[in-house]
Each structure stands twice: as structure tokens, then as C-alpha cells.
Design a protein around this motif. Sequence first.
Motif, short mmCIF file in Angstrom:
data_model
loop_
_atom_site.label_atom_id
_atom_site.label_comp_id
_atom_site.label_asym_id
_atom_site.label_seq_id
_atom_site.Cartn_x
_atom_site.Cartn_y
_atom_site.Cartn_z
N VAL A 61 0.93 -1.28 0.00
CA VAL A 61 -0.02 -0.06 -0.13
C VAL A 61 0.81 1.33 -0.01
O VAL A 61 1.69 1.46 0.76
CB VAL A 61 -0.94 0.06 1.16
N VAL A 62 1.00 2.04 -0.82
CA VAL A 62 1.63 3.27 -1.13
C VAL A 62 0.77 4.49 -1.16
O VAL A 62 -0.31 4.46 -1.97
CB VAL A 62 2.57 3.03 -2.42
N THR A 63 0.91 5.35 -0.27
CA THR A 63 0.39 6.71 -0.35
C THR A 63 1.53 7.64 -0.64
O THR A 63 2.38 7.63 0.19
CB THR A 63 -0.37 6.87 0.80
N ALA A 64 1.29 8.33 -1.71
CA ALA A 64 2.51 9.46 -1.99
C ALA A 64 1.91 10.64 -2.59
O ALA A 64 0.97 10.97 -3.29
CB ALA A 64 3.21 8.88 -2.95
N GLY A 65 2.90 11.72 -2.50
CA GLY A 65 2.45 13.24 -3.03
C GLY A 65 3.59 14.03 -3.27
O GLY A 65 4.74 13.54 -2.88
N ASP A 66 3.27 15.15 -3.79
CA ASP A 66 4.25 16.42 -3.81
C ASP A 66 3.63 17.58 -3.45
O ASP A 66 2.44 17.95 -4.00
CB ASP A 66 4.68 16.27 -5.29
N TRP A 67 4.09 18.21 -2.37
CA TRP A 67 3.28 19.36 -1.59
C TRP A 67 3.37 20.52 -2.71
O TRP A 67 2.59 21.32 -2.99
CB TRP A 67 3.86 19.66 -0.41
N ALA A 68 4.59 20.57 -3.45
CA ALA A 68 4.48 21.67 -4.35
C ALA A 68 3.69 21.69 -5.61
O ALA A 68 3.41 22.75 -6.17
CB ALA A 68 6.15 21.68 -4.83
N SER A 98 -1.86 14.34 -4.13
CA SER A 98 -1.89 13.17 -3.09
C SER A 98 -2.39 11.99 -3.61
O SER A 98 -3.75 12.07 -4.08
CB SER A 98 -2.41 13.69 -1.74
N GLU A 99 -1.71 10.82 -3.79
CA GLU A 99 -2.44 9.65 -4.40
C GLU A 99 -2.26 8.29 -3.73
O GLU A 99 -1.30 8.05 -2.91
CB GLU A 99 -1.63 9.62 -5.69
N LYS A 100 -3.08 7.51 -3.71
CA LYS A 100 -3.23 6.20 -3.13
C LYS A 100 -2.91 5.34 -4.18
O LYS A 100 -3.79 5.13 -5.28
CB LYS A 100 -4.63 5.89 -2.36
N ILE A 101 -1.91 4.44 -3.85
CA ILE A 101 -1.63 3.38 -5.00
C ILE A 101 -1.64 1.90 -4.11
O ILE A 101 -1.02 1.84 -2.98
CB ILE A 101 -0.39 3.67 -5.44
N LEU A 102 -2.06 0.97 -4.83
CA LEU A 102 -2.18 -0.17 -4.47
C LEU A 102 -1.24 -1.07 -5.60
O LEU A 102 -1.64 -1.05 -6.79
CB LEU A 102 -3.66 -1.01 -4.29
N LEU A 103 -0.41 -1.89 -5.28
CA LEU A 103 0.44 -2.55 -6.10
C LEU A 103 0.22 -4.04 -6.12
O LEU A 103 -0.18 -4.57 -5.01
CB LEU A 103 1.94 -2.40 -5.71
N GLY A 104 0.20 -4.78 -7.10
CA GLY A 104 -0.06 -6.19 -7.04
C GLY A 104 -1.65 -6.55 -7.47
O GLY A 104 -1.84 -7.60 -7.06
#
Length: 306
Positions: free
Chosen positions: A61-68, A72-78
Motif C-alpha cells: 500500500v503506497v500513499t504518496a504526494g508532492d506538496w509543491a 496526493s495519491e493512493k496506490i495499490l501494487l499487485g
Amino acid sequence: MSHDLKSDVIAAMARVGVNIAEPDQLRMTGVLCRFATSDNDRHGRKRNGWAVIFADGERPVVTAGDWAKNISEKILLGGTDAANPAERERQRIAIEQAKAARSAEIRKRQADAMQCANSQWNAAEPASEFHPYLMKKQIKATGLRESRGKILVPMRDSTGHIRNLQRIRADGQKRFLPGGRTPGLYASFGCMVDHVLIAEGYATAATLYEKTGLATVAAFSAGNLLAVAQIMRKKFPSARITMAADNDEGRPDGRNVGVMAATAAAAAVGGYLLIPPVAGDWNDFFTAKRGSFEQFEASNPHASIH
């Protein structure tokens, strides 16, 4: 983190616009990772990129983003199935971590900027009435200070404390202190009684005060007009509030940002609206046209918002 999984995570993040420049900052333990991004900070000074990675479940479970970039995105791998309750809970935890970290960082930067603003203000000398910017705008130096050739304008909150400074060079270039707060800050002229004018720029507000004698407030930007108008309405519930708009007609994109922002602010506080008859702000109008504010106010078809 295995090489293959790390590569998959980096690729997935890139697909949603988060381009990591520091792959060794990634951790798989569900803690917030901060890193520079390759498209806005290659030297790692700001670290606007972030990610929280949980790799101990059935699917990473990957949640990642870029404040600049406000990403903000939620990613599920597999797999392509929707997130199950446990995965959604991990996504929620990740978002909360990121929000808390961002809020803490903003508070610290604002506190540092406030300290810097007061230090610079206290060390500065009263501004010279012959400063090129003041002479060009035909406004007084009263209430301003000067440091290394720059005019210092105090930006105060509703309690009167200086939270930031606007620094104005001789050529008119304006800058706020890096990291400093700007929403809800303003500079004021005169005694707030029964009628308050609110303008964008400091020079515009100073001109309006000198020409009309009415209490006047500078919000420093179109985007801050609404917040300042709401503060004035709360502080002075029965006062007449007039938004003295900038007339930004003629922009390449066709948007009259100054009028739009002032109109919205006037409507939100039951106020009134005044628009210069030609492109520019009220300082431009008075310094170029030598017009009469009273005459224009009486004839302006945009004078009120119902």
C-alpha cells in the motif's frame, strides 16, 4: 526494500506525478518518508515529495504526494481490485501522517518568519519620503521602515502582531519573507469606525486613505481580500465595507482577477464594490487622472452588491 519492489514503487509514483530524486529515502515500514523530487528540487533542500509505504500485507500500500504540486495519491501494487478495509485504514493512516507533518512544517516556517520579521522591523530605520517607490506612487512614508534600500511594510494579524513583512525594492518588486504567513494579514490606515475600504496593494490603500480620509486596509493580494474582509466584518459588525478593486482588464487570459476577487469578498460580507473606470488600481487612477473619489463613487454603476 527489494530492488524489484522499490523499482515498482518508484514507477507507480512517477505515473501519478511524484518523481523521486532520492530513492534511498524510501522505507517500507509505514513511516513518512520525505524526499526531493526531480522536477522541482534536485538538491534536496525542500523535500516536497513524500510517501508512506506498507509492504507487509497481501499488496503493498503506497500513499504518496508532492506538496509543491498539490498531489496526493493512493496506490495499490499487485492487483486491480478495490482496496479492502485493512488497506483503506493504512491509506487513512498515511494521509494523517502526511497532514500532520505538513502542518508542523508550516507552523515552524511561519514561526521562524515571524521572528525574522520582528527582528528586521525592530532593526530598521524609518523609511525616507524620498524612497523611489514612495515617490513614484506619491504616498507618504508614515508607518513604514527601510532596510538596505527596501521599504518594509508590516503585515499584521487581527490582534495587531507583526507576522510577516512585505519588502519593496526601489523598482517596485515585492517579496514576502520566505515561509511566512500571508492569509488574513493586512496593513491598516486610520481609525476603523463606520466605513472601511479594503484594497489589494499597500500603495493603493495608502492613496485611498489620503484621498478619502476613510479607514483603509491593504490585503496585499487578490487572494487575501476575502479573508481580510471577513476579519473586518467580525471586528466591525455594523461598519460599511467597500472593496476597492483592482481593474485587471486586458490580461492575456481574459480574467479580471481583481474585480472577481473583490466582488466575491463584497458579496460574502454584505459589502460594496468600487472599480476603477480604466485598467489599473486606484493608485494608478489618482496619480494619472487626478480624479475625484467622491464624484466617481456617486456615479459608479458597480457601487453596491445586493
